[in-house]
Design a protein around this motif. Structure first.
Motif, PDB file in Angstrom:
ATOM      1  N   PHE A   1      33.705  27.206  53.210  1.00  0.00           N
ATOM      2  CA  PHE A   1      34.529  28.174  52.488  1.00  0.00           C
ATOM      3  C   PHE A   1      33.664  28.734  51.363  1.00  0.00           C
ATOM      4  O   PHE A   1      33.170  27.980  50.514  1.00  0.00           O
ATOM      5  N   PHE A   2      33.468  30.072  51.356  1.00  0.00           N
ATOM      6  CA  PHE A   2      32.535  30.704  50.439  1.00  0.00           C
ATOM      7  C   PHE A   2      33.194  31.875  49.714  1.00  0.00           C
ATOM      8  O   PHE A   2      34.186  32.441  50.196  1.00  0.00           O
ATOM      9  N   GLN A   3      32.622  32.219  48.576  1.00  0.00           N
ATOM     10  CA  GLN A   3      33.125  33.371  47.838  1.00  0.00           C
ATOM     11  C   GLN A   3      32.934  34.641  48.662  1.00  0.00           C
ATOM     12  O   GLN A   3      32.022  34.760  49.481  1.00  0.00           O
TER      13      GLN A   3
ATOM     14  N   GLN B   1      28.159  39.403  43.174  1.00  0.00           N
ATOM     15  CA  GLN B   1      28.571  39.062  41.805  1.00  0.00           C
ATOM     16  C   GLN B   1      28.928  37.575  41.803  1.00  0.00           C
ATOM     17  O   GLN B   1      30.095  37.201  41.878  1.00  0.00           O
ATOM     18  N   PRO B   2      27.942  36.662  41.723  1.00  0.00           N
ATOM     19  CA  PRO B   2      28.196  35.247  41.997  1.00  0.00           C
ATOM     20  C   PRO B   2      29.123  34.548  41.019  1.00  0.00           C
ATOM     21  O   PRO B   2      29.770  33.573  41.380  1.00  0.00           O
ATOM     22  N   PHE B   3      29.209  35.014  39.779  1.00  0.00           N
ATOM     23  CA  PHE B   3      30.016  34.297  38.793  1.00  0.00           C
ATOM     24  C   PHE B   3      31.091  35.184  38.173  1.00  0.00           C
ATOM     25  O   PHE B   3      31.576  34.919  37.084  1.00  0.00           O
ATOM     26  N   SER B   4      31.458  36.256  38.881  1.00  0.00           N
ATOM     27  CA  SER B   4      32.491  37.164  38.399  1.00  0.00           C
ATOM     28  C   SER B   4      33.667  37.136  39.368  1.00  0.00           C
ATOM     29  O   SER B   4      33.567  37.620  40.492  1.00  0.00           O
ATOM     30  N   GLY B   5      34.795  36.562  38.922  1.00  0.00           N
ATOM     31  CA  GLY B   5      35.956  36.460  39.794  1.00  0.00           C
ATOM     32  C   GLY B   5      35.595  35.799  41.103  1.00  0.00           C
ATOM     33  O   GLY B   5      35.860  36.325  42.177  1.00  0.00           O
ATOM     34  N   THR B   6      34.991  34.616  41.011  1.00  0.00           N
ATOM     35  CA  THR B   6      34.278  33.997  42.121  1.00  0.00           C
ATOM     36  C   THR B   6      35.049  34.029  43.434  1.00  0.00           C
ATOM     37  O   THR B   6      34.534  34.468  44.451  1.00  0.00           O
ATOM     38  N   PHE B   7      36.290  33.561  43.454  1.00  0.00           N
ATOM     39  CA  PHE B   7      37.046  33.567  44.695  1.00  0.00           C
ATOM     40  C   PHE B   7      38.218  34.533  44.662  1.00  0.00           C
ATOM     41  O   PHE B   7      38.831  34.789  45.691  1.00  0.00           O
ATOM     42  N   SER B   8      38.536  35.093  43.490  1.00  0.00           N
ATOM     43  CA  SER B   8      39.634  36.050  43.414  1.00  0.00           C
ATOM     44  C   SER B   8      39.255  37.392  44.046  1.00  0.00           C
ATOM     45  O   SER B   8      40.118  38.193  44.373  1.00  0.00           O
ATOM     46  N   ARG B   9      37.955  37.642  44.228  1.00  0.00           N
ATOM     47  CA  ARG B   9      37.493  38.895  44.827  1.00  0.00           C
ATOM     48  C   ARG B   9      37.448  38.820  46.349  1.00  0.00           C
ATOM     49  O   ARG B   9      37.154  39.812  47.012  1.00  0.00           O
ATOM     50  N   GLY B  10      37.722  37.645  46.904  1.00  0.00           N
ATOM     51  CA  GLY B  10      37.726  37.491  48.349  1.00  0.00           C
ATOM     52  C   GLY B  10      37.118  36.168  48.757  1.00  0.00           C
ATOM     53  O   GLY B  10      36.667  35.375  47.928  1.00  0.00           O
ATOM     54  N   SER B  11      37.111  35.923  50.063  1.00  0.00           N
ATOM     55  CA  SER B  11      36.559  34.673  50.563  1.00  0.00           C
ATOM     56  C   SER B  11      36.066  34.841  51.994  1.00  0.00           C
ATOM     57  O   SER B  11      36.534  35.709  52.743  1.00  0.00           O
TER      58      SER B  11
ATOM     59  N   GLN C   1      39.330  40.131  51.435  1.00  0.00           N
ATOM     60  CA  GLN C   1      38.883  40.617  50.126  1.00  0.00           C
ATOM     61  C   GLN C   1      39.891  41.613  49.566  1.00  0.00           C
ATOM     62  O   GLN C   1      40.813  42.047  50.255  1.00  0.00           O
ATOM     63  N   ARG C   2      39.738  41.933  48.290  1.00  0.00           N
ATOM     64  CA  ARG C   2      40.590  42.932  47.667  1.00  0.00           C
ATOM     65  C   ARG C   2      40.327  44.294  48.300  1.00  0.00           C
ATOM     66  O   ARG C   2      39.183  44.656  48.577  1.00  0.00           O
ATOM     67  N   LYS C   3      41.378  45.079  48.515  1.00  0.00           N
ATOM     68  CA  LYS C   3      41.236  46.354  49.211  1.00  0.00           C
ATOM     69  C   LYS C   3      40.287  47.306  48.491  1.00  0.00           C
ATOM     70  O   LYS C   3      39.572  48.082  49.128  1.00  0.00           O
ATOM     71  N   HIS C   4      40.266  47.250  47.161  1.00  0.00           N
ATOM     72  CA  HIS C   4      39.425  48.189  46.432  1.00  0.00           C
ATOM     73  C   HIS C   4      37.929  47.861  46.578  1.00  0.00           C
ATOM     74  O   HIS C   4      37.075  48.664  46.194  1.00  0.00           O
ATOM     75  N   LEU C   5      37.613  46.708  47.176  1.00  0.00           N
ATOM     76  CA  LEU C   5      36.213  46.342  47.402  1.00  0.00           C
ATOM     77  C   LEU C   5      35.738  46.685  48.813  1.00  0.00           C
ATOM     78  O   LEU C   5      34.594  46.400  49.170  1.00  0.00           O
ATOM     79  N   LYS C   6      36.583  47.320  49.603  1.00  0.00           N
ATOM     80  CA  LYS C   6      36.264  47.579  51.002  1.00  0.00           C
ATOM     81  C   LYS C   6      34.958  48.339  51.161  1.00  0.00           C
ATOM     82  O   LYS C   6      34.129  48.005  52.009  1.00  0.00           O
ATOM     83  N   THR C   7      34.757  49.364  50.358  1.00  0.00           N
ATOM     84  CA  THR C   7      33.550  50.176  50.503  1.00  0.00           C
ATOM     85  C   THR C   7      32.311  49.436  50.002  1.00  0.00           C
ATOM     86  O   THR C   7      31.190  49.808  50.352  1.00  0.00           O
TER      87      THR C   7
END
Length: 342
Positions: free
Chosen positions: A173-175, A180-190, A218-224
């Motif tokens: 299970f990975f970020q 961005q290794p230490f920014s919103g580590t798992f809240s940005r997706g997995s 992942q969060r939809k706004h990160l799709k691109t």
């Protein structure tokens, strides 16, 4: 107590090493446009055995990467290929690419920290001698998700492996945004992955079987930025020995998948094809990626690893695709890699 900890055996716990890679890539004909690039990579690593630290059987592993790309973009960009001709690309980076703790407990191995997924999952005997990125891991993972936790963007994660007899099951299970290794580590997706491996023998040949499944959210706004969410399955089989091997790899998306929805690849390698060159390796591979919206991209690769000295290798490689990305003219790309391990 402290003197015992710092006894002469202390250096035996430390195992430094590394390698230097120099790569030149030239798009000879066709593709999107003529292009060339030169890349330079320096890897340094340190392994610390942890038994004497009171942590039980295991090790701590650290790896740094310094990378320089002469043109500042992908070396095969002009080829127009979705399946990158080189798996060495790292752009302009000075980055911590691995830093993890591995614990051995009976039949289990636990790892936690900054990990590279391709060190453990979808690793097929023989594919290591081919440079096209399709052979590690399958491109419906690697080419769809730009944030797959692989070098140079290895990601924070945890994984466990369990072995019994000829079988190994591993899960991780990975970020979801290792860039961005230490920014919103798992809240940005997995990114989650599970795999079963089996190794047996047939007469004098070794057999390897592999089945795996993965899911990326992942969060939809990160799709691109990191690629669309999706999931899929993959499999592989290999047969051979230490001197020769043949393998086949498949991958299929269940949902999502842009630009690659499926994959079929195969390859062979052998040592000592040329007289008097028993340590050299010749490899031939074919990679066929099925593209979103129809069509396919096929890449043929011929590679040769020339041993110059004990830890020094030269690798000329040539790749051909009749229809890059399904839209560009046929392309022929040549690569030359010099590697020194220390």
């Amino acid at each position: 107590m402290l003197l015992n900890f710092l006894s002469p055996s202390w250096p035996d716990m430390l195992h430094p090493g590394g390698r230097i890679d120099g790569e030149y890539v030239q798009n000879l004909i066709g593709g999107r446009e003529r292009s060339s690039a030169a890349d330079f990579f320096v890897y340094g690593h340190l392994r610390l055995d942890t038994r004497r630290l009171g942590l039980g059987d295991g090790h701590i592993y650290l790896q740094l990467l310094a990378a320089l790309n002469a043109h500042g973009n992908r070396p095969d960009g002009g080829a127009g290929l979705i399946q990158a001709v080189s798996n060495l690309y790292a752009g302009q980076h000075l980055r911590l690419t691995k830093f993890y703790y591995a614990a051995y407990r009976g039949h289990n191995i636990y790892r936690f920290g900054i990990l590279n997924v391709t060190d453990y999952f979808n690793v097929v005997n023989g594919a290591q001698y081919l440079l096209n990125s399709s052979f590690s891991p399958v491109p419906n993972i690697a080419d769809n998700i730009s944030a797959t936790p692989t070098t140079p963007y290895s990601g924070l994660g945890i994984m466990v492996s369990h072995r019994w007899q000829d079988d190994v099951v591993r899960a991780g299970f990975f970020q979801g945004d290792p860039i961005q290794p230490f920014s919103g580590t798992f809240s940005r997706g997995s990114f989650s992955i599970v795999e079963w491996d089996r190794q047996t023998s047939l007469h004098k040949a070794a057999l390897q079987w592999q089945l795996g499944a993965w899911q990326y959210v992942q969060r939809k706004h990160l799709k691109t930025r990191t690629g669309p969410a999706g999931n899929g399955i993959y499999g592989a089989a290999a047969i051979g020995g230490q001197q020769r091997d043949a393998f086949v790899m498949v991958g299929q998306n269940i949902s999502g998948g842009d630009p690659v929805t499926g994959f079929l690849g195969a390859g062979v390698y052998c040592f000592g094809l040329l007289p008097g060159r028993s340590e050299d390796v010749t490899a031939l591979g074919i990679a066929n990626a099925l593209l979103h919206g129809g069509g396919a991209e096929t890449v043929l690769e011929l590679s040769y690893r020339l041993r110059l000295a004990d830890d020094l290798f030269l690798r000329p490689d040539i790749q051909y695709s009749p229809h890059p990305s399904g839209i560009y003219p046929a392309v022929l790309v040549a690569l030359l890699i010099l590697r020194w391990s220390f």
